[in-house]
Motif scaffolding. Sequence first.
Motif, PDB file in Angstrom:
ATOM      1  N   SER A  30       0.829  -1.207   0.000  1.00  0.00           N
ATOM      2  CA  SER A  30       0.000   0.000   0.000  1.00  0.00           C
ATOM      3  C   SER A  30       0.866   1.261   0.000  1.00  0.00           C
ATOM      4  CB  SER A  30      -0.912   0.011   1.230  1.00  0.00           C
ATOM      5  OG  SER A  30      -0.152   0.121   2.413  1.00  0.00           O
ATOM      6  N   THR A  31       0.255   2.382  -0.382  1.00  0.00           N
ATOM      7  CA  THR A  31       0.917   3.688  -0.294  1.00  0.00           C
ATOM      8  C   THR A  31       0.053   4.596   0.579  1.00  0.00           C
ATOM      9  OG1 THR A  31      -0.193   4.480  -2.304  1.00  0.00           O
ATOM     10  CG2 THR A  31       1.982   3.458  -2.562  1.00  0.00           C
ATOM     11  N   TYR A  32       0.687   5.527   1.247  1.00  0.00           N
ATOM     12  CA  TYR A  32      -0.055   6.368   2.193  1.00  0.00           C
ATOM     13  C   TYR A  32       0.653   7.696   2.402  1.00  0.00           C
ATOM     14  CZ  TYR A  32       3.492   5.400   5.742  1.00  0.00           C
ATOM     15  OH  TYR A  32       4.677   5.337   6.439  1.00  0.00           O
ATOM     16  N   LYS A  33      -0.061   8.604   3.051  1.00  0.00           N
ATOM     17  CA  LYS A  33       0.549   9.821   3.567  1.00  0.00           C
ATOM     18  C   LYS A  33      -0.212  10.251   4.806  1.00  0.00           C
ATOM     19  CE  LYS A  33      -1.886  13.488   1.008  1.00  0.00           C
ATOM     20  NZ  LYS A  33      -1.690  14.662   0.124  1.00  0.00           N
ATOM     21  N   GLY A  37       3.742   0.099   4.293  1.00  0.00           N
ATOM     22  CA  GLY A  37       3.711   0.552   2.907  1.00  0.00           C
ATOM     23  C   GLY A  37       4.689   1.682   2.644  1.00  0.00           C
ATOM     24  N   LYS A  38       4.597   2.250   1.456  1.00  0.00           N
ATOM     25  CA  LYS A  38       5.491   3.335   1.064  1.00  0.00           C
ATOM     26  C   LYS A  38       4.758   4.666   1.119  1.00  0.00           C
ATOM     27  CE  LYS A  38       8.275   0.491  -2.062  1.00  0.00           C
ATOM     28  NZ  LYS A  38       8.766   0.315  -3.464  1.00  0.00           N
ATOM     29  N   VAL A  39       5.493   5.706   1.476  1.00  0.00           N
ATOM     30  CA  VAL A  39       4.934   7.053   1.513  1.00  0.00           C
ATOM     31  C   VAL A  39       4.796   7.578   0.088  1.00  0.00           C
ATOM     32  CG1 VAL A  39       5.299   9.434   2.233  1.00  0.00           C
ATOM     33  CG2 VAL A  39       5.877   7.556   3.793  1.00  0.00           C
ATOM     34  N   ASN A  40       3.634   8.122  -0.226  1.00  0.00           N
ATOM     35  CA  ASN A  40       3.386   8.732  -1.528  1.00  0.00           C
ATOM     36  C   ASN A  40       2.597  10.019  -1.278  1.00  0.00           C
ATOM     37  OD1 ASN A  40       2.318   9.514  -4.064  1.00  0.00           O
ATOM     38  ND2 ASN A  40       2.443   7.420  -4.813  1.00  0.00           N
ATOM     39  N   LEU A  41       3.251  11.154  -1.442  1.00  0.00           N
ATOM     40  CA  LEU A  41       2.622  12.428  -1.106  1.00  0.00           C
ATOM     41  C   LEU A  41       1.683  12.944  -2.190  1.00  0.00           C
ATOM     42  CD1 LEU A  41       5.661  14.297   0.499  1.00  0.00           C
ATOM     43  CD2 LEU A  41       3.888  12.939   1.637  1.00  0.00           C
ATOM     44  N   LYS A  42       1.806  12.427  -3.427  1.00  0.00           N
ATOM     45  CA  LYS A  42       0.998  12.943  -4.529  1.00  0.00           C
ATOM     46  C   LYS A  42      -0.288  12.143  -4.747  1.00  0.00           C
ATOM     47  CE  LYS A  42       4.779  15.097  -7.110  1.00  0.00           C
ATOM     48  NZ  LYS A  42       5.487  15.170  -8.414  1.00  0.00           N
ATOM     49  N   LYS A  43      -0.174  10.821  -4.862  1.00  0.00           N
ATOM     50  CA  LYS A  43      -1.355  10.000  -5.118  1.00  0.00           C
ATOM     51  C   LYS A  43      -1.350   8.763  -4.223  1.00  0.00           C
ATOM     52  CE  LYS A  43      -2.100  11.375  -9.934  1.00  0.00           C
ATOM     53  NZ  LYS A  43      -2.240  10.894 -11.340  1.00  0.00           N
ATOM     54  N   PRO A  44      -1.513   8.954  -2.924  1.00  0.00           N
ATOM     55  CA  PRO A  44      -1.514   7.808  -2.014  1.00  0.00           C
ATOM     56  C   PRO A  44      -2.824   7.044  -2.088  1.00  0.00           C
ATOM     57  CG  PRO A  44      -1.985   9.804  -0.800  1.00  0.00           C
ATOM     58  CD  PRO A  44      -1.678  10.238  -2.204  1.00  0.00           C
TER      59      PRO A  44
END
Length: 311
Positions: free
Chosen positions: A84-87, A116-123
């Motif tokens: 997953s990606t999140y912020k 998961g990995k940090v994604n600041l634009k499209k989490p």
Amino acid sequence: MAVPGSLNRYLLLMAQEHLEFRLPSPFWILSIPSEDIARNLMKRTVCAKSIFELWGHGKSSEELYTSLKNYPVEKMVPFLHSESTYKIKIHTFNKTLTQEEKVKRIDALEFLPFEGKVNLKKPQHVFSVLEDYGLDPNRIPENPHNIYFGRWIADGQRELIESYSVKKRHFIGNTSMDAGLSFIMANHAKVKENDVVFDPFVGTGGLLIASAHFGAYVCGTDIDYNTVHGLGKASRKNQKWRGPDENIRANLRQYGLEKFYLDVLVSDASKPSWRKGTYFDAIITDPPYGIRESTRRSGSQKEIPKGIEKW
């Protein structure tokens, strides 16, 4: 946090301008059966900004962290797994934090099982820390009254107030209904797709526009001939007379809603004008509380032709 009856707890952030009745906080904790219901709620509301699935809260950072540690891990895992990606976002009500303070608050949440990995634009998932510093801008406390943490679910329809603003509307009058209030009234009437909505004091059609936005077919009446036909003096500054294309139909056309427009009639709402059995799904109106629009007389008893019976 789960509660009895399989209801989940959600945090609703209310708009500041709708707190005139002095609620102690703009944050409301609600018990809602499912996330789908929460999303559907936000598709209609113009009074709320956002809704979150509440994972923990407290009156201090320590209480918040304790609350989060007690939240069931199995409820977190679907949103924190390695693929997953999140912020994480920091929201403060009635106070502004520096970027350094925001980063400090985010770093303090490292005990949560984020894989998961940090994604600041499209989490895929957005988590928020929300801090409530009260409603008085002149007495901002050093520490927040309450701190919440939750997973963002949906935003409300606040943008409708701006996009349907009376200031931008093609045809207006001195008493045109505020856009936000129009949508609130349409929500109270539970207006839905394919309904037929009637406004007996239609004016410039503000309530028809809000109802048509939700997919209802709209019609109305008004005693003012000038308003119904878009005639007479204009209500806008620096405009003397209304133009030939200023009318209720043009207002709905402006928003791409003309297909929902049935018609508007000149009629006195104090006298019966509908046959028995006429059916509307909703009647929404703002009755006149005094004469604020200049009106044009459109008929009198003397003008009734001979041989025509009065109603």
